[in-house]
Design a protein around this motif. Structure first.
Motif, PDB file in Angstrom:
ATOM      1  N   GLU A 111       0.833  -1.201   0.000  1.00  0.00           N
ATOM      2  CA  GLU A 111       0.000   0.000   0.000  1.00  0.00           C
ATOM      3  C   GLU A 111       0.867   1.250   0.000  1.00  0.00           C
ATOM      4  O   GLU A 111       0.524   2.253  -0.647  1.00  0.00           O
ATOM      5  N   ASN A 112       1.980   1.227   0.703  1.00  0.00           N
ATOM      6  CA  ASN A 112       2.932   2.341   0.686  1.00  0.00           C
ATOM      7  C   ASN A 112       3.417   2.585  -0.740  1.00  0.00           C
ATOM      8  O   ASN A 112       3.482   3.725  -1.207  1.00  0.00           O
ATOM      9  N   ILE A 113       3.724   1.510  -1.439  1.00  0.00           N
ATOM     10  CA  ILE A 113       4.157   1.633  -2.838  1.00  0.00           C
ATOM     11  C   ILE A 113       3.049   2.245  -3.692  1.00  0.00           C
ATOM     12  O   ILE A 113       3.292   3.168  -4.485  1.00  0.00           O
ATOM     13  N   ARG A 114       1.835   1.752  -3.541  1.00  0.00           N
ATOM     14  CA  ARG A 114       0.723   2.215  -4.367  1.00  0.00           C
ATOM     15  C   ARG A 114       0.461   3.711  -4.153  1.00  0.00           C
ATOM     16  O   ARG A 114       0.354   4.477  -5.117  1.00  0.00           O
ATOM     17  N   SER A 165      15.095  -1.611   5.418  1.00  0.00           N
ATOM     18  CA  SER A 165      15.820  -2.707   4.774  1.00  0.00           C
ATOM     19  C   SER A 165      16.472  -2.211   3.486  1.00  0.00           C
ATOM     20  O   SER A 165      15.793  -1.619   2.644  1.00  0.00           O
ATOM     21  N   PRO A 166      17.774  -2.438   3.282  1.00  0.00           N
ATOM     22  CA  PRO A 166      18.430  -2.014   2.034  1.00  0.00           C
ATOM     23  C   PRO A 166      17.782  -2.608   0.783  1.00  0.00           C
ATOM     24  O   PRO A 166      17.559  -1.898  -0.200  1.00  0.00           O
ATOM     25  N   ASP A 167      17.469  -3.901   0.816  1.00  0.00           N
ATOM     26  CA  ASP A 167      16.847  -4.533  -0.349  1.00  0.00           C
ATOM     27  C   ASP A 167      15.455  -3.980  -0.605  1.00  0.00           C
ATOM     28  O   ASP A 167      15.056  -3.750  -1.757  1.00  0.00           O
ATOM     29  N   ASP A 171      13.898  -1.861  -3.959  1.00  0.00           N
ATOM     30  CA  ASP A 171      12.655  -2.252  -4.610  1.00  0.00           C
ATOM     31  C   ASP A 171      11.636  -1.120  -4.568  1.00  0.00           C
ATOM     32  O   ASP A 171      10.957  -0.836  -5.566  1.00  0.00           O
ATOM     33  N   PHE A 172      11.544  -0.451  -3.433  1.00  0.00           N
ATOM     34  CA  PHE A 172      10.575   0.631  -3.243  1.00  0.00           C
ATOM     35  C   PHE A 172      10.850   1.793  -4.200  1.00  0.00           C
ATOM     36  O   PHE A 172       9.936   2.314  -4.850  1.00  0.00           O
ATOM     37  N   VAL A 173      12.096   2.200  -4.284  1.00  0.00           N
ATOM     38  CA  VAL A 173      12.461   3.320  -5.157  1.00  0.00           C
ATOM     39  C   VAL A 173      12.218   2.970  -6.623  1.00  0.00           C
ATOM     40  O   VAL A 173      11.703   3.785  -7.402  1.00  0.00           O
ATOM     41  N   GLU A 174      12.565   1.758  -7.006  1.00  0.00           N
ATOM     42  CA  GLU A 174      12.373   1.341  -8.399  1.00  0.00           C
ATOM     43  C   GLU A 174      10.896   1.277  -8.771  1.00  0.00           C
ATOM     44  O   GLU A 174      10.511   1.607  -9.898  1.00  0.00           O
ATOM     45  N   LYS A 175      10.050   0.882  -7.833  1.00  0.00           N
ATOM     46  CA  LYS A 175       8.622   0.741  -8.125  1.00  0.00           C
ATOM     47  C   LYS A 175       7.839   2.046  -8.019  1.00  0.00           C
ATOM     48  O   LYS A 175       6.767   2.175  -8.621  1.00  0.00           O
ATOM     49  N   VAL A 180      13.405  11.323  -3.323  1.00  0.00           N
ATOM     50  CA  VAL A 180      14.234  11.195  -2.115  1.00  0.00           C
ATOM     51  C   VAL A 180      13.516  10.271  -1.146  1.00  0.00           C
ATOM     52  O   VAL A 180      12.279  10.169  -1.154  1.00  0.00           O
ATOM     53  N   LEU A 181      14.297   9.605  -0.294  1.00  0.00           N
ATOM     54  CA  LEU A 181      13.715   8.609   0.605  1.00  0.00           C
ATOM     55  C   LEU A 181      14.140   8.858   2.047  1.00  0.00           C
ATOM     56  O   LEU A 181      15.340   8.925   2.348  1.00  0.00           O
TER      57      LEU A 181
END
Length: 293
Positions: A111-114, A165-167, A171-175, A180-181
């Motif tokens: 949901e965060n991604i969406r 989590s680094p991984d 994934d989050f940034v790419e999606k 900025v994060l």
């Protein structure tokens, strides 16, 4: 001059420093931040935190923030901090903010991604930058130094459940395509009663996965060395408020304590006292984030 977050982050990435982002729930704090930025000849970010809606509405403070940003002699980004919904981000963009943060970190990962991806889609269409948050940054007066808070939080079985989590960050940034994060590595909003448990190496671990600007939230109360280590490891934007406004409050209290009972106290002097103290506090923060001794 009013700018988006993008050029500020590009310069910070290139030169290896962090830009200070300071919350301003009233005109005096806006003036203190701008004066500090101009006196240090440094770029700065004016934050409006949605949680400060009880102090002043976004609609009322936005024109003040934007006016001071436009006439400033240094680059200034006007940023929504911890936007609670897509609608809040849209409102900020319509008011003229040059950057927004959507904070859906309390939702599940998908949901965060969406939500973040939707804000990115809308904001990028009008050249507004977007910040998001991944991980958990406590908002209390305890900080992660209080192990009881962690142990009693049912949703967090260990620190890896709290820290970013680094991984997952990659994934989050790419999606989402976020600019900025904000990452969690042990800091906490508010005044610390116990020393937080920091994992400064985690910043480097995340940077090795995805090289975009990272944001530190809840940095008040850290030592100069901790701030500067975080910057050296990849932090490029630092949110700072608690100790700035505390400096203003302490200055007012000290000034009033010096007054005798018979002396007149004019209200218009009180904001000026706070503003001067906040300005000096912001100047120290700016120079710390710029790695100046």
């Amino acid at each position: 001059m009013l700018v988006s977050l993008k050029p500020l982050m590009e310069d910070a990435m290139k030169k290896g420093y962090a830009v200070g982002a300071f919350n301003c729930p009233n005109m005096e704090s806006v003036m203190a931040i701008i004066q500090a930025a101009e006196e240090t000849n440094s770029p700065v970010i004016l934050n409006y935190a949605e949680v400060h809606g009880n102090l002043i509405s976004m609609e009322d403070i936005a024109p003040v923030m934007l006016q001071f940003a436009k006439k400033a002699s240094v680059p200034v980004c006007v940023h929504l901090d911890h936007g609670e919904s897509i609608e809040s981000c849209i409102k900020a963009i319509q008011l003229g903010f040059s950057s927004v943060m959507i904070d859906a970190s309390g939702s599940n990962y998908e949901e965060n991604i969406r939500i973040t991806a939707e804000v990115v889609r809308l904001a990028h269409a009008v050249d507004v930058t977007v910040e998001a948050e991944l991980g958990h940054i406590f908002s209390s007066d305890k900080g992660l130094g209080d192990t009881e808070e962690i142990e009693t939080a049912d949703s967090f079985s260990n620190l890896d459940d709290v820290y970013t989590s680094p991984d997952m960050a990659k994934d989050f940034v790419e999606k989402t395509g976020v600019d900025v994060l904000a990452i969690a590595f042990g800091t906490s909003h508010g005044i610390y009663t116990q020393k937080p448990v920091l994992d400064l190496n985690r910043i480097t671990e995340i940077k090795n996965k995805i090289d975009i600007p990272f944001v530190m939230h809840g940095g008040s109360g850290l030592s100069k060395e901790e701030f500067q280590t975080a910057v050296k490891n990849g932090i490029r934007k630092i949110n700072y408020y608690t100790y700035m406004t505390l400096a203003g409050g302490k200055a007012v209290k000290a000034a009033l304590d010096k007054k005798s009972v018979e002396e007149n106290i004019f209200y218009h002097d009180i904001p000026l006292i706070a503003m001067k103290a906040m300005k000096e506090n912001v100047k120290v923060a700016i120079e710390t984030f710029a790695l100046k001794n």
